[in-house]
Design a protein around this motif. Structure first.
Motif, PDB file in Angstrom:
ATOM      1  N   GLY A 240       0.691  -1.167  -0.257  1.00 30.81           N
ATOM      2  CA  GLY A 240       0.223  -0.149   0.045  1.00 30.81           C
ATOM      3  C   GLY A 240       1.030   1.570   0.219  1.00 30.81           C
ATOM      4  N   GLN A 241       1.633   1.803   0.796  1.00 29.45           N
ATOM      5  CA  GLN A 241       2.929   2.170   1.650  1.00 29.45           C
ATOM      6  C   GLN A 241       3.882   2.081  -0.252  1.00 29.45           C
ATOM      7  OE1 GLN A 241       4.507   2.432   4.835  1.00 29.45           O
ATOM      8  NE2 GLN A 241       7.119   3.920   3.726  1.00 29.45           N
ATOM      9  N   MET A 242       3.992   1.451  -1.270  1.00 27.69           N
ATOM     10  CA  MET A 242       4.670   1.719  -2.842  1.00 27.69           C
ATOM     11  C   MET A 242       3.313   2.439  -3.234  1.00 27.69           C
ATOM     12  SD  MET A 242       6.172  -2.106  -2.529  1.00 27.69           S
ATOM     13  CE  MET A 242       6.927  -1.741  -5.108  1.00 27.69           C
ATOM     14  N   ILE A 243       2.087   1.894  -3.595  1.00 28.72           N
ATOM     15  CA  ILE A 243       2.026   3.322  -4.417  1.00 28.72           C
ATOM     16  C   ILE A 243       1.552   4.623  -4.536  1.00 28.72           C
ATOM     17  CG2 ILE A 243      -0.780   3.425  -5.334  1.00 28.72           C
ATOM     18  CD1 ILE A 243      -0.861   0.284  -4.178  1.00 28.72           C
ATOM     19  N   GLN A 244       1.310   4.691  -2.551  1.00 28.10           N
ATOM     20  CA  GLN A 244       1.269   5.606  -2.204  1.00 28.10           C
ATOM     21  C   GLN A 244       2.709   6.735  -2.687  1.00 28.10           C
ATOM     22  OE1 GLN A 244       2.896   7.529   0.761  1.00 28.10           O
ATOM     23  NE2 GLN A 244       1.942   9.738  -0.179  1.00 28.10           N
ATOM     24  N   GLU A 245       3.494   5.929  -2.763  1.00 26.18           N
ATOM     25  CA  GLU A 245       4.981   6.688  -2.559  1.00 26.18           C
ATOM     26  C   GLU A 245       5.268   7.157  -3.841  1.00 26.18           C
ATOM     27  OE1 GLU A 245       7.156   4.887   1.061  1.00 26.18           O
ATOM     28  OE2 GLU A 245       7.007   3.826  -1.095  1.00 26.18           O
ATOM     29  N   ASN A 246       5.269   6.455  -4.949  1.00 28.76           N
ATOM     30  CA  ASN A 246       5.409   6.667  -6.381  1.00 28.76           C
ATOM     31  C   ASN A 246       4.284   6.747  -7.241  1.00 28.76           C
ATOM     32  OD1 ASN A 246       8.267   4.883  -5.604  1.00 28.76           O
ATOM     33  ND2 ASN A 246       6.851   2.897  -5.539  1.00 28.76           N
ATOM     34  N   ARG A 247       2.902   7.032  -7.086  1.00 27.59           N
ATOM     35  CA  ARG A 247       2.129   7.661  -8.131  1.00 27.59           C
ATOM     36  C   ARG A 247       2.263   8.930  -8.902  1.00 27.59           C
ATOM     37  NH1 ARG A 247       1.150  10.474  -3.112  1.00 27.59           N
ATOM     38  NH2 ARG A 247      -0.062  11.866  -2.519  1.00 27.59           N
ATOM     39  N   LEU A 248       2.974   9.268  -8.205  1.00 29.12           N
ATOM     40  CA  LEU A 248       3.890  10.929  -9.217  1.00 29.12           C
ATOM     41  C   LEU A 248       4.112  10.720  -9.873  1.00 29.12           C
ATOM     42  CD1 LEU A 248       4.037  13.103  -5.777  1.00 29.12           C
ATOM     43  CD2 LEU A 248       1.952  12.822  -7.447  1.00 29.12           C
ATOM     44  N   ALA A 249       4.689   9.329 -10.839  1.00 24.79           N
ATOM     45  CA  ALA A 249       5.307   8.918 -11.413  1.00 24.79           C
ATOM     46  C   ALA A 249       4.812   8.101 -12.532  1.00 24.79           C
ATOM     47  CB  ALA A 249       6.631   8.584 -11.272  1.00 24.79           C
ATOM     48  N   LEU A 250       3.605   7.999 -11.982  1.00 23.15           N
ATOM     49  CA  LEU A 250       2.441   6.510 -12.800  1.00 23.15           C
ATOM     50  C   LEU A 250       2.788   6.587 -14.536  1.00 23.15           C
ATOM     51  CD1 LEU A 250       0.418   4.454 -12.636  1.00 23.15           C
ATOM     52  CD2 LEU A 250      -1.628   6.214 -13.036  1.00 23.15           C
ATOM     53  N   SER A 251       3.041   8.017 -15.267  1.00 21.56           N
ATOM     54  CA  SER A 251       2.765   7.744 -16.909  1.00 21.56           C
ATOM     55  C   SER A 251       4.255   7.099 -17.188  1.00 21.56           C
ATOM     56  CB  SER A 251       2.464   9.005 -17.377  1.00 21.56           C
ATOM     57  OG  SER A 251       2.867  10.096 -16.306  1.00 21.56           O
ATOM     58  N   THR A 252       5.784   7.535 -16.387  1.00 14.63           N
ATOM     59  CA  THR A 252       6.369   7.933 -16.300  1.00 14.63           C
ATOM     60  C   THR A 252       7.637   6.071 -15.397  1.00 14.63           C
ATOM     61  OG1 THR A 252       7.977   8.198 -14.490  1.00 14.63           O
ATOM     62  CG2 THR A 252       6.987   9.930 -16.357  1.00 14.63           C
ATOM     63  N   GLN A 253       7.076   5.834 -14.390  1.00 12.66           N
ATOM     64  CA  GLN A 253       7.468   4.617 -14.438  1.00 12.66           C
ATOM     65  C   GLN A 253       6.113   3.497 -13.484  1.00 12.66           C
ATOM     66  OE1 GLN A 253       8.241   1.351 -14.047  1.00 12.66           O
ATOM     67  NE2 GLN A 253       9.292   1.449 -11.734  1.00 12.66           N
ATOM     68  N   PRO A 254       5.704   3.186 -14.313  1.00 13.00           N
ATOM     69  CA  PRO A 254       3.503   2.924 -14.273  1.00 13.00           C
ATOM     70  C   PRO A 254       4.032   1.618 -13.408  1.00 13.00           C
ATOM     71  CG  PRO A 254       4.322   2.337 -15.838  1.00 13.00           C
ATOM     72  CD  PRO A 254       4.929   3.084 -15.925  1.00 13.00           C
ATOM     73  N   TRP A 255       5.740   0.462 -12.986  1.00 14.98           N
ATOM     74  CA  TRP A 255       5.335  -0.928 -12.487  1.00 14.98           C
ATOM     75  C   TRP A 255       5.846  -0.349 -11.417  1.00 14.98           C
ATOM     76  CZ3 TRP A 255       3.181  -4.509 -14.153  1.00 14.98           C
ATOM     77  CH2 TRP A 255       3.524  -4.717 -15.564  1.00 14.98           C
ATOM     78  N   ALA A 256       5.971   0.854 -10.714  1.00 15.11           N
ATOM     79  CA  ALA A 256       5.994   1.243  -9.771  1.00 15.11           C
ATOM     80  C   ALA A 256       4.856   1.060  -8.917  1.00 15.11           C
ATOM     81  CB  ALA A 256       7.313   2.045  -9.084  1.00 15.11           C
ATOM     82  N   VAL A 257       3.544   1.553  -9.374  1.00 20.68           N
ATOM     83  CA  VAL A 257       2.653   1.528  -8.571  1.00 20.68           C
ATOM     84  C   VAL A 257       1.373   0.510  -9.282  1.00 20.68           C
ATOM     85  CG1 VAL A 257       0.328   3.016  -8.822  1.00 20.68           C
ATOM     86  CG2 VAL A 257       2.889   3.915  -9.019  1.00 20.68           C
ATOM     87  N   LEU A 258       1.970  -0.476 -10.435  1.00 25.72           N
ATOM     88  CA  LEU A 258       0.924  -1.432 -11.294  1.00 25.72           C
ATOM     89  C   LEU A 258       1.320  -2.729 -10.523  1.00 25.72           C
ATOM     90  CD1 LEU A 258       0.309  -0.603 -14.693  1.00 25.72           C
ATOM     91  CD2 LEU A 258      -0.878   0.206 -12.806  1.00 25.72           C
ATOM     92  N   ALA A 259       2.793  -2.650  -9.790  1.00 25.13           N
ATOM     93  CA  ALA A 259       3.556  -4.173  -9.366  1.00 25.13           C
ATOM     94  C   ALA A 259       2.472  -4.389  -8.494  1.00 25.13           C
ATOM     95  CB  ALA A 259       4.974  -4.275  -9.477  1.00 25.13           C
ATOM     96  N   PRO A 260       2.419  -3.384  -7.245  1.00 24.21           N
ATOM     97  CA  PRO A 260       1.732  -3.752  -5.351  1.00 24.21           C
ATOM     98  C   PRO A 260       0.364  -4.145  -5.700  1.00 24.21           C
ATOM     99  CG  PRO A 260       2.913  -2.025  -5.564  1.00 24.21           C
ATOM    100  CD  PRO A 260       3.417  -2.443  -6.848  1.00 24.21           C
TER     101      PRO A 260
END
Length: 262
Positions: A240-260
């Protein structure tokens, strides 16, 4: 040959299949059990197979290095994913157990006591049930400087208990009036023994199904609290925290948000 020898053997009723065998005959149960087992194996084995450490820097922030790239601090997303489920699963499992025990206790006591006791217990249960789970957790956690694992376990358990209690009471109402319960009472058995030895064993199938459902909700609730910043260790990996930490870069590095999110 005598008439008794010539008579066909009496029909023998087939053995009643166990609760687990009945459940294994349902495709939904098999699919759900398979997904649960795979998830548990991933959480248990994942940290031992992770290519990097939990907080080890593997490259520039939000880069494409590695299988799933890196996060906002340059940590390997795949490794964080492998480490991030341990705390969530443990809290969810223990929270579910607490909720099931409390809920079953309340529901069975209300059904077995009956009368005014049933009304008083279940009306109080409805008051707690009226609070949304996430709201109840947030009200408590905002007053805590840093939530610990046992606080999250209690919050998850208390939020599940009223829902389990309603189911347990409904199932128990159909059992407490059956002949074997009345016979046990007539023999002078204590009420606690009647509930434990006669009522609870006949509630196993619906309670097992409810336990699996509650575990799923527990994982989602703990993950949502981590997304909102209420985790036991802000520096540790948490889905859950990983999604919150990386949500601003969803368009440039989506796997940091989508993987969790899987």
């Amino acid at each position: 040959m005598s008439a008794e020898e010539a008579a066909p053997p009496p029909d023998i009723a087939p053995a009643e299949p166990s609760t687990f065998r009945k459940a294994m005959g349902q495709k939904r149960f098999v699919v759900g059990l398979t997904i649960t087992v795979l998830l548990v194996l991933f959480v248990v084995i994942g940290p031992h197979l992770a290519p990097f450490g939990e907080t080890e820097v593997a490259g520039p922030p939000f880069s494409k290095d590695g299988v799933l790239g890196t996060d906002y601090l340059g940590q390997d997303v795949l490794s964080r994913l492998m480490y991030g489920g341990t705390s969530i699963l443990l809290i969810a499992v223990f929270g579910t157990l607490v909720g099931m025990v409390l809920g079953i206790l309340v529901g069975v006591v209300a059904a077995y006591a009956g009368g005014w006791w049933d009304e008083i217990i279940m009306r109080g249960n409805d008051v707690v049930l009226s609070f949304p789970q996430i709201l109840l957790a947030l009200v408590v956690l905002t007053a805590v400087e840093q939530p610990t694992a046992w606080i999250l376990v209690l919050l998850v358990g208390i939020s599940h208990a009223p829902r389990v209690a309603r189911l347990a009471r409904g199932v128990a109402l159909g059992i407490v009036t059956r002949d074997f319960v009345i016979a046990a009472e007539a023999l002078g058995e204590k009420r606690t023994r009647v509930m434990l030895a006669e009522v609870l064993p006949n509630m196993s199938a619906p309670l097992l199904a409810e336990g699996g459902l509650r575990l799923t909700y527990s994982i989602g609730l703990v993950g949502a609290l981590g997304f909102l910043g209420f985790s036991t260790d802000p520096g540790a990996a948490n889905w859950g925290q990983m999604i919150q930490e990386n949500r601003l870069a969803l368009s440039t590095q989506p796997w940091a948000v989508l993987a969790p999110c899987w």
